[in-house]
Write a protein that holds these residues in place. Structure first.
Motif, short mmCIF file in Angstrom:
data_model
loop_
_atom_site.label_atom_id
_atom_site.label_comp_id
_atom_site.label_asym_id
_atom_site.label_seq_id
_atom_site.Cartn_x
_atom_site.Cartn_y
_atom_site.Cartn_z
N PRO A 121 -37.54 20.84 21.29
CA PRO A 121 -37.16 21.71 21.97
C PRO A 121 -35.60 22.10 21.38
O PRO A 121 -35.09 21.04 20.70
CB PRO A 121 -37.02 21.28 23.19
N ARG A 122 -35.24 23.10 21.42
CA ARG A 122 -33.68 23.59 20.87
C ARG A 122 -32.58 22.44 21.46
O ARG A 122 -32.41 22.33 22.61
CB ARG A 122 -33.39 25.12 21.23
N GLY A 123 -31.94 22.17 20.55
CA GLY A 123 -30.88 20.99 21.03
C GLY A 123 -29.53 21.80 21.26
O GLY A 123 -29.44 23.03 21.09
N PRO A 124 -28.36 21.18 21.31
CA PRO A 124 -27.19 21.61 21.31
C PRO A 124 -26.57 22.61 20.40
O PRO A 124 -26.09 23.64 20.40
CB PRO A 124 -26.28 20.66 21.64
N ARG A 125 -26.96 22.19 19.09
CA ARG A 125 -26.68 22.97 18.07
C ARG A 125 -27.42 24.26 17.83
O ARG A 125 -26.84 25.37 17.51
CB ARG A 125 -27.04 22.29 16.81
N GLU A 126 -28.93 24.22 18.44
CA GLU A 126 -29.53 25.46 18.41
C GLU A 126 -28.92 26.50 19.23
O GLU A 126 -28.87 27.56 19.33
CB GLU A 126 -31.24 25.13 18.57
N LEU A 127 -28.54 25.85 20.47
CA LEU A 127 -28.14 26.74 21.72
C LEU A 127 -26.70 27.27 21.46
O LEU A 127 -26.38 28.38 21.45
CB LEU A 127 -27.82 26.01 22.93
N LEU A 128 -25.92 26.50 20.52
CA LEU A 128 -24.54 27.20 20.05
C LEU A 128 -24.89 28.34 19.10
O LEU A 128 -24.08 29.41 19.25
CB LEU A 128 -23.70 25.95 19.37
#
Length: 320
Positions: A121-128
């Motif tokens: 699943p998307r991590g903090p970096r992907e969300l940013l």
């Protein structure tokens, strides 16, 4: 609670403004901001990457300016004196944001956060990254939004009853301070251009954006200085330090606002000129390198062509 009884605060002076008087939400927020940034830098360094010292220093100074105006006597006086409140407002909206943005926190986060592996699943970096590319951020960071917002935060707050309403509660006061900081960050983000963002105007546009907001700012300061009646009802003789002349204090608030506009303008211009010079230099070296590379590529292609001719010529033609 920070509301001191009438007369508890002595006359406003540098000493009294610098006394330590922590406002916990801000203190905690600032410590978290320092901690996260520090952790990011440590992770990069451990990995063998470099992170410019200047950026770390800028971030540290930025956070310290926030602490200085929110966790000091200035914050207590900001509740009872218009001039003290304006000092807080100016620093939070025009000095802290510039320093924090020079710290390039988004760049640091993008480099320090580990990408989530494939199929995860998307991590903090992907969300940013998703957030930076989102329509929401594209709108709120667009100069057509940030410049009017920056101007409205001044006029809309002090020339309407909004300020008095917010000042009645601690939450309102806190929200106002956070708003000043947020508006400043949004306004200067495309202008400083250290961090990636949806809008990357060229250097000339950035300078224009900077100058579009400033006259309104200066005019606001002058308007406050020239006002013949009290603009806000929050500050009264009952709560003001003994011996305060409210109108003189309001003039001082306007004067401070008017004069303070020059400081960030100067800081930003210096930063922009440096960035511009650097990018020109980089562009030049890139062009040189590209020219060399293209030259080499052409030469290699020509040699290959010659070699193919030789091969064709020396080998007898094969029967179909």
């Amino acid at each position: 609670m920070h509301h001191h009884g009438g007369g508890m605060l002595g006359p406003f002076s540098l000493d009294s403004a610098l006394t330590w008087s922590p406002d916990w939400p801000f203190l905690v927020g600032c410590l978290v901001a320092l901690g996260l940034y520090g952790a990011g830098v440590v992770r990069l360094v451990r990995r063998g990457d470099r992170w410019p010292v200047g950026r770390t220093v800028a971030w540290l100074l930025g956070v310290l300016t926030v602490v200085a105006v929110t966790c000091s006597g200035l914050n207590d006086y900001g509740m009872v004196l218009f001039s003290a409140h304006m000092m807080q407002h100016m620093v939070l909206s025009m000095l802290s944001p510039i320093l924090l943005l020079l710290g390039a926190p988004i760049t640091l986060a993008l480099r320090a956060l580990r990408p989530a592996g494939k199929g995860r699943p998307r991590g903090p970096r992907e969300l940013l990254v998703a957030l930076l590319h989102s329509r929401y951020v594209r709108v709120i960071s667009h100069p057509a939004f940030t410049i009017p917002l920056f101007i409205a935060s001044l006029y809309g707050l002090y020339f309407t009853p909004l300020f008095d309403t917010l000042m009645q509660s601690r939450i309102g006061h806190l929200a106002m301070m956070v708003h000043f900081l947020a508006v400043g960050l949004l306004f200067f983000w495309p202008i400083m251009g250290v961090d990636p963002g949806p809008h990357r105007p060229g250097h000339v546009m950035r300078i224009l954006e900077l100058f579009m907001g400033m006259p309104f700012h200066a005019f606001f300061g002058v308007a406050v200085m020239m006002a013949t009646s009290q603009l806000v009802t929050t500050f009264t003789m009952a709560t003001a330090p003994p011996g305060t002349d409210l109108m003189a204090d309001q003039k001082m608030a306007g004067g401070f606002t008017w004069a303070f506009g020059e400081i960030p303008t100067a800081v930003v211009l210096v930063a922009l000129v440096f960035q511009w010079a650097k990018s020109e230099q980089r562009q030049a070296t890139r062009t040189d390198r590209a020219a060399d590379r293209d030259g080499d590529a052409e030469l290699a292609a020509y040699n290959a062509y010659l070699a193919s001719l030789e091969k064709r010529g020396s080998r007898p033609a094969q029967a179909g």
